[in-house]
Every structure is written in C-alpha cells, then in structure tokens.
Design a protein around this motif. Sequence first.
Motif, PDB file in Angstrom:
ATOM      1  N   SER A  53       2.187 -80.361  70.661  1.00  0.00           N
ATOM      2  CA  SER A  53       2.172 -78.909  70.830  1.00  0.00           C
ATOM      3  C   SER A  53       2.747 -78.260  69.577  1.00  0.00           C
ATOM      4  O   SER A  53       3.793 -78.686  69.066  1.00  0.00           O
ATOM      5  N   ALA A  54       2.077 -77.207  69.091  1.00  0.00           N
ATOM      6  CA  ALA A  54       2.493 -76.573  67.850  1.00  0.00           C
ATOM      7  C   ALA A  54       2.553 -75.056  68.006  1.00  0.00           C
ATOM      8  O   ALA A  54       1.827 -74.468  68.817  1.00  0.00           O
ATOM      9  N   SER A  55       3.428 -74.440  67.220  1.00  0.00           N
ATOM     10  CA  SER A  55       3.550 -72.990  67.168  1.00  0.00           C
ATOM     11  C   SER A  55       3.604 -72.575  65.698  1.00  0.00           C
ATOM     12  O   SER A  55       4.338 -73.174  64.906  1.00  0.00           O
ATOM     13  N   GLN A  56       2.842 -71.529  65.354  1.00  0.00           N
ATOM     14  CA  GLN A  56       2.658 -71.174  63.942  1.00  0.00           C
ATOM     15  C   GLN A  56       2.957 -69.694  63.711  1.00  0.00           C
ATOM     16  O   GLN A  56       2.567 -68.829  64.494  1.00  0.00           O
ATOM     17  N   ASP A  57       3.661 -69.424  62.590  1.00  0.00           N
ATOM     18  CA  ASP A  57       3.927 -68.061  62.130  1.00  0.00           C
ATOM     19  C   ASP A  57       3.272 -67.877  60.759  1.00  0.00           C
ATOM     20  O   ASP A  57       3.510 -68.679  59.847  1.00  0.00           O
ATOM     21  N   GLN A  58       2.477 -66.804  60.618  1.00  0.00           N
ATOM     22  CA  GLN A  58       1.772 -66.526  59.364  1.00  0.00           C
ATOM     23  C   GLN A  58       2.229 -65.192  58.792  1.00  0.00           C
ATOM     24  O   GLN A  58       2.424 -64.222  59.523  1.00  0.00           O
ATOM     25  N   LYS A  59       2.386 -65.172  57.477  1.00  0.00           N
ATOM     26  CA  LYS A  59       2.762 -63.927  56.786  1.00  0.00           C
ATOM     27  C   LYS A  59       1.954 -63.798  55.504  1.00  0.00           C
ATOM     28  O   LYS A  59       1.815 -64.761  54.741  1.00  0.00           O
ATOM     29  N   ARG A  60       1.425 -62.594  55.265  1.00  0.00           N
ATOM     30  CA  ARG A  60       0.716 -62.264  54.035  1.00  0.00           C
ATOM     31  C   ARG A  60       1.395 -61.036  53.439  1.00  0.00           C
ATOM     32  O   ARG A  60       1.494 -59.989  54.095  1.00  0.00           O
ATOM     33  N   GLU A  61       1.828 -61.122  52.172  1.00  0.00           N
ATOM     34  CA  GLU A  61       2.612 -60.046  51.580  1.00  0.00           C
ATOM     35  C   GLU A  61       2.462 -60.014  50.066  1.00  0.00           C
ATOM     36  O   GLU A  61       1.988 -60.974  49.445  1.00  0.00           O
ATOM     37  N   THR A  62       2.850 -58.883  49.493  1.00  0.00           N
ATOM     38  CA  THR A  62       3.033 -58.778  48.049  1.00  0.00           C
ATOM     39  C   THR A  62       4.531 -58.730  47.781  1.00  0.00           C
ATOM     40  O   THR A  62       5.312 -58.241  48.605  1.00  0.00           O
ATOM     41  N   TYR A  63       4.933 -59.229  46.612  1.00  0.00           N
ATOM     42  CA  TYR A  63       6.363 -59.300  46.329  1.00  0.00           C
ATOM     43  C   TYR A  63       6.591 -59.234  44.823  1.00  0.00           C
ATOM     44  O   TYR A  63       5.657 -59.313  44.009  1.00  0.00           O
ATOM     45  N   THR A  64       7.845 -59.086  44.456  1.00  0.00           N
ATOM     46  CA  THR A  64       8.251 -59.146  43.064  1.00  0.00           C
ATOM     47  C   THR A  64       9.486 -60.024  42.961  1.00  0.00           C
ATOM     48  O   THR A  64      10.246 -60.160  43.936  1.00  0.00           O
ATOM     49  N   GLU A  65       9.672 -60.614  41.794  1.00  0.00           N
ATOM     50  CA  GLU A  65      10.799 -61.519  41.610  1.00  0.00           C
ATOM     51  C   GLU A  65      12.019 -60.771  41.087  1.00  0.00           C
ATOM     52  O   GLU A  65      11.892 -59.774  40.369  1.00  0.00           O
ATOM     53  N   SER A  66      13.208 -61.249  41.471  1.00  0.00           N
ATOM     54  CA  SER A  66      14.463 -60.695  40.976  1.00  0.00           C
ATOM     55  C   SER A  66      15.475 -61.812  40.841  1.00  0.00           C
ATOM     56  O   SER A  66      15.226 -62.951  41.243  1.00  0.00           O
ATOM     57  N   VAL A  67      16.622 -61.474  40.284  1.00  0.00           N
ATOM     58  CA  VAL A  67      17.675 -62.469  40.118  1.00  0.00           C
ATOM     59  C   VAL A  67      18.154 -62.982  41.474  1.00  0.00           C
ATOM     60  O   VAL A  67      18.483 -64.155  41.651  1.00  0.00           O
ATOM     61  N   ALA A  68      18.169 -62.110  42.473  1.00  0.00           N
ATOM     62  CA  ALA A  68      18.630 -62.472  43.818  1.00  0.00           C
ATOM     63  C   ALA A  68      17.577 -63.213  44.624  1.00  0.00           C
ATOM     64  O   ALA A  68      17.861 -63.725  45.697  1.00  0.00           O
ATOM     65  N   GLY A  69      16.339 -63.244  44.107  1.00  0.00           N
ATOM     66  CA  GLY A  69      15.268 -63.907  44.834  1.00  0.00           C
ATOM     67  C   GLY A  69      14.049 -63.010  44.962  1.00  0.00           C
ATOM     68  O   GLY A  69      13.982 -61.930  44.367  1.00  0.00           O
ATOM     69  N   ASP A  70      13.060 -63.459  45.749  1.00  0.00           N
ATOM     70  CA  ASP A  70      11.840 -62.677  45.931  1.00  0.00           C
ATOM     71  C   ASP A  70      12.111 -61.456  46.819  1.00  0.00           C
ATOM     72  O   ASP A  70      12.795 -61.551  47.844  1.00  0.00           O
ATOM     73  N   ILE A  71      11.548 -60.300  46.417  1.00  0.00           N
ATOM     74  CA  ILE A  71      11.695 -59.057  47.171  1.00  0.00           C
ATOM     75  C   ILE A  71      10.317 -58.616  47.651  1.00  0.00           C
ATOM     76  O   ILE A  71       9.389 -58.455  46.860  1.00  0.00           O
ATOM     77  N   THR A  72      10.177 -58.436  48.971  1.00  0.00           N
ATOM     78  CA  THR A  72       8.902 -58.024  49.544  1.00  0.00           C
ATOM     79  C   THR A  72       8.584 -56.576  49.175  1.00  0.00           C
ATOM     80  O   THR A  72       9.419 -55.686  49.348  1.00  0.00           O
ATOM     81  N   ILE A  73       7.361 -56.348  48.691  1.00  0.00           N
ATOM     82  CA  ILE A  73       6.908 -54.986  48.361  1.00  0.00           C
ATOM     83  C   ILE A  73       6.133 -54.398  49.532  1.00  0.00           C
ATOM     84  O   ILE A  73       6.405 -53.295  49.999  1.00  0.00           O
ATOM     85  N   ASP A  74       5.157 -55.148  50.019  1.00  0.00           N
ATOM     86  CA  ASP A  74       4.336 -54.659  51.132  1.00  0.00           C
ATOM     87  C   ASP A  74       3.891 -55.843  51.976  1.00  0.00           C
ATOM     88  O   ASP A  74       3.398 -56.848  51.452  1.00  0.00           O
ATOM     89  N   THR A  75       4.095 -55.723  53.280  1.00  0.00           N
ATOM     90  CA  THR A  75       3.651 -56.758  54.205  1.00  0.00           C
ATOM     91  C   THR A  75       2.251 -56.423  54.699  1.00  0.00           C
ATOM     92  O   THR A  75       2.040 -55.409  55.356  1.00  0.00           O
ATOM     93  N   VAL A  76       1.311 -57.259  54.356  1.00  0.00           N
ATOM     94  CA  VAL A  76      -0.085 -57.019  54.722  1.00  0.00           C
ATOM     95  C   VAL A  76      -0.359 -57.445  56.156  1.00  0.00           C
ATOM     96  O   VAL A  76      -1.019 -56.742  56.921  1.00  0.00           O
ATOM     97  N   SER A  77       0.169 -58.612  56.525  1.00  0.00           N
ATOM     98  CA  SER A  77      -0.120 -59.128  57.866  1.00  0.00           C
ATOM     99  C   SER A  77       0.988 -60.078  58.306  1.00  0.00           C
ATOM    100  O   SER A  77       1.473 -60.886  57.504  1.00  0.00           O
ATOM    101  N   VAL A  78       1.391 -59.973  59.568  1.00  0.00           N
ATOM    102  CA  VAL A  78       2.354 -60.887  60.177  1.00  0.00           C
ATOM    103  C   VAL A  78       1.842 -61.249  61.569  1.00  0.00           C
ATOM    104  O   VAL A  78       1.639 -60.366  62.406  1.00  0.00           O
ATOM    105  N   ILE A  79       1.612 -62.531  61.798  1.00  0.00           N
ATOM    106  CA  ILE A  79       1.175 -63.020  63.113  1.00  0.00           C
ATOM    107  C   ILE A  79       2.108 -64.153  63.507  1.00  0.00           C
ATOM    108  O   ILE A  79       2.217 -65.162  62.797  1.00  0.00           O
ATOM    109  N   ASN A  80       2.784 -64.018  64.632  1.00  0.00           N
ATOM    110  CA  ASN A  80       3.756 -65.004  65.082  1.00  0.00           C
ATOM    111  C   ASN A  80       3.290 -65.711  66.340  1.00  0.00           C
ATOM    112  O   ASN A  80       2.469 -65.203  67.112  1.00  0.00           O
ATOM    113  N   ASN A  81       3.845 -66.909  66.526  1.00  0.00           N
ATOM    114  CA  ASN A  81       3.673 -67.688  67.755  1.00  0.00           C
ATOM    115  C   ASN A  81       2.201 -67.975  68.076  1.00  0.00           C
ATOM    116  O   ASN A  81       1.739 -67.795  69.199  1.00  0.00           O
TER     117      ASN A  81
END
Length: 457
Positions: free
Chosen positions: A263-291
Amino acid sequence: MRFVSTTLLRFSLTILITGFTLLQTNAQENSPFTRYGLGESFNSLHSISRAMGGLSAAYSDGINNNVGQAVNFMNPATYSNYFMVSYDIGLTIDTRNLRSENPSGKFRSNYFYPSYLAVGMPLKRTKGLGMAFGIRPVTRINYSVVNRERVAGDSLATIYEGSGGLNQAFLGIGKKWKNLSIGFNTGFNFGRREISTKKIFLSDTAFFFQSNSSTITTFNKVFLNTGFQYEFLLKKKVDQKTNVTNSYFVRLGGTYSLNQNMSASQDQKRETYTESVAGDITIDTVSVINNIKGTIVLPSTYAAGITFHKTSSNNRGTFQMWSIGAEYTTTQWSKYRFYNQPDQLVNSWQLKVGAQLAPDPLNGRNYWSNVNYRVGAFIGKDYIDPDGNGLKTSGFSLGAGFPIKKWNNYDRQFTILNTALQFGKRGTGVNNITESYAQFTLGMSLTDIWFQKRRYD
C-alpha cells in the motif's frame, strides 16, 4: 541473564537503530542505478553468506562447535538448529567506482551502513523449534544526476535527485523433523521514495525562475517468505587409531518469497523557486496533490542450493571441517509495478558458488587452526536495464570467521567475528555506464545461554 549480555544488547540496539535512521537519510553514495524501481538492492545477506559468494539457501550452522551460531535470515528453516540465544549484527563499508562513456567521466563514492540486526533463539531445543527476529535494509535510493542541454539558444540544466529506500522488520520460526527443516518469515516491509526534477535556465537575455517537480511516496505492507532444508548422510567412517568419526553430508535447500502488493501514499508538488543562502525559496506553487493512494507490486523470488560438508567428531565434540556448495536465485522483476507503471527492469538471475574450510579444529593445536576460511564467486544478470543492453554482474569474495577467546572455561558465551570482502562489477563494454565495487562487512555473532531457569538460589 548475565549483566554483560544485557548491557551489550541494549547498547547495540540503541546504536544500530539510530544508525539505520541516520544512514538512510545521510548516505554518501551517489549512484544513477538507484533511480530504478525502489532503488538498488542491498547485498543484505549475512556476513558468512557474503564471504561464500552469497550462499544462503542450503547453508546452515549452529550445530558444530567451531562455526558458531549465526542468524541466516534468508532461509528461516535454519532457525530450527538453535541451541542457544544468538545476537547477530553486521556493518558494511561500500566503495564504488562508476565509469561513463558518454559523457566520458569517472565517479567514486563511499557508503557506510548497518547491514542487519538479528536475534535468534531456541523455543524448544529437544523438538527442533526455534525463532528469530530483526531488522535490515533491503534497497536504497540515493542519486543526483545533472543533464545539460541547449534549448532555444539558452542553456538548460536538469537535476534529477532521489533518496529513500525499503527496509524490513522480520519475525520467523523454524521447525525440524528428523532430516527435514521448514520455516517461514513474516513481518513488515516499509519505506519512502522521494524524487525531484529541477530545471534551471542559464540565459544572457532573459530571466527565468527555476522549477521543481517533487514526489514523495511512502509504502508498507506485511510480507511472507518460506524455506526448507533437507540433509542426509552420504558416508560415515571411524578411524580406530585416533577414535575420530568422519561423516559426509549433503544438504538441499530452497527459499520462496511471495510477490507483494504494498500500500502506498503519494504527495506531489509542482512549483517555481529561487535559491538563497538559507536554502530554496518557493516563488509560486503551481500544483499540490496529497495522499494519492496506489499500489507497488514487488515480484516473487526463488532460490535453490546444495552443499556438501564433512564433520569430524572425537571426545572434544563435533567440528565442521569443510563445506562447499552452489546456489541459483531468480526474481521476476518484469512484474514490478509502481502505481500500475512498469520500470526499466528485467528478470534477474544469479549463480553462486562458495566454500568454507577449517584447517584443524579437531585438535585445536593453535588459534589459526580453529578459524573458518571462506571463499566464493558469482555471475548473473542484474534486474536493472537502463540502456536496453542488460547488465551482466560478476564478482568474488573471501572472508573468515574468527572465534574470540573466552576469559575462562566456565564462561557460557561464544563470540565469532565474521568478515567478508567482496569485489564485483556491473555492466560490460556494451553498456554506457559500468560500475565496480568493493565491500567490507564485519559481523559479530554473540551466543549465550539465556533465559535458563536457576536450579539453586
């Protein structure tokens, strides 16, 4: 139960369980082969089997004074041989060298991980009934691959990354009827597969945000596998001068792992981002589908083997002098499915041979005469087929079982350090990417008479 045994058990359990968690998330290895299926299959055999080319279906110990009592979790029929409680752990250092023809390049990675943690014990010695339980990694996913290309005059870098793997917690029982032993393992397969694809444009005329497509899949399910061993005497001869009885045996063995729908459960995310010293920063979330619910199909595995071995007995006990064997294993990976989708996998097979020799354990004139020396080799076809040409596999191994001297003759503990050094190769000249590797495994089998009722207070 002895204080030393209890303390060692608790300490090792804490260290190894912590190690399983940390090493699965902080692996140093980077292998493109782990992109396929649920990752690259661990060589998660016992250190004795690794030193003998991978023999496990028809190999067994625990009945001879000089071999020790290891937990052969690949064939649960061997649990019927336990006469004392055995605590078994293994650690592996893995070094790999990848060679790519197009683009031309060489890559090297190192990996350290706990191979297995297992406990075996007799339930009823006089009835040939025993059990074992433990935990071990089965597969690992850890890769980072960069592809660079030109698109509409601009440079595009695509980064494929993945991590995770499949682990197994098992519990098994073995029972012996005269020469026949039968056993089964059950338990829980569980794991996580986290993959992402990042695209980065490098343009002198326009600015583009980077994109990231990530998928996290968790999976689990109860599993079942079974095994048998049948041993019979070929010849027995008594030397009247030395009063030594020499016996020659044949042991047949086989295992079968049922196919499994996890049995499996999947979370999908599609986004645009930019890099920074602290890590990746999300700019716009295009799609999020969970479970997203789904099924992962793991195929069945068959193994069959045969061993020939000699034992010698005198007033000191029974000792195994030598053992030699062969085994054939196959898995139907073409039936693997991930959310109803196949992968670049094919049916795999492997032919293994191995041997074990103790120079003179019967007389025990010196320490080295009691050491078990092992050697083995294997050839086969890998289950991964990334370029359509198939991956041939081959390798050889060697190792030894070193008995640890007891502090006094009245100590009921027996400790064996089992070492294995393996060298192998995946792929040939027809493949774009080939891999060579070296693995060193250190295993410890600690055996003691635990849970024994006191006769005197």
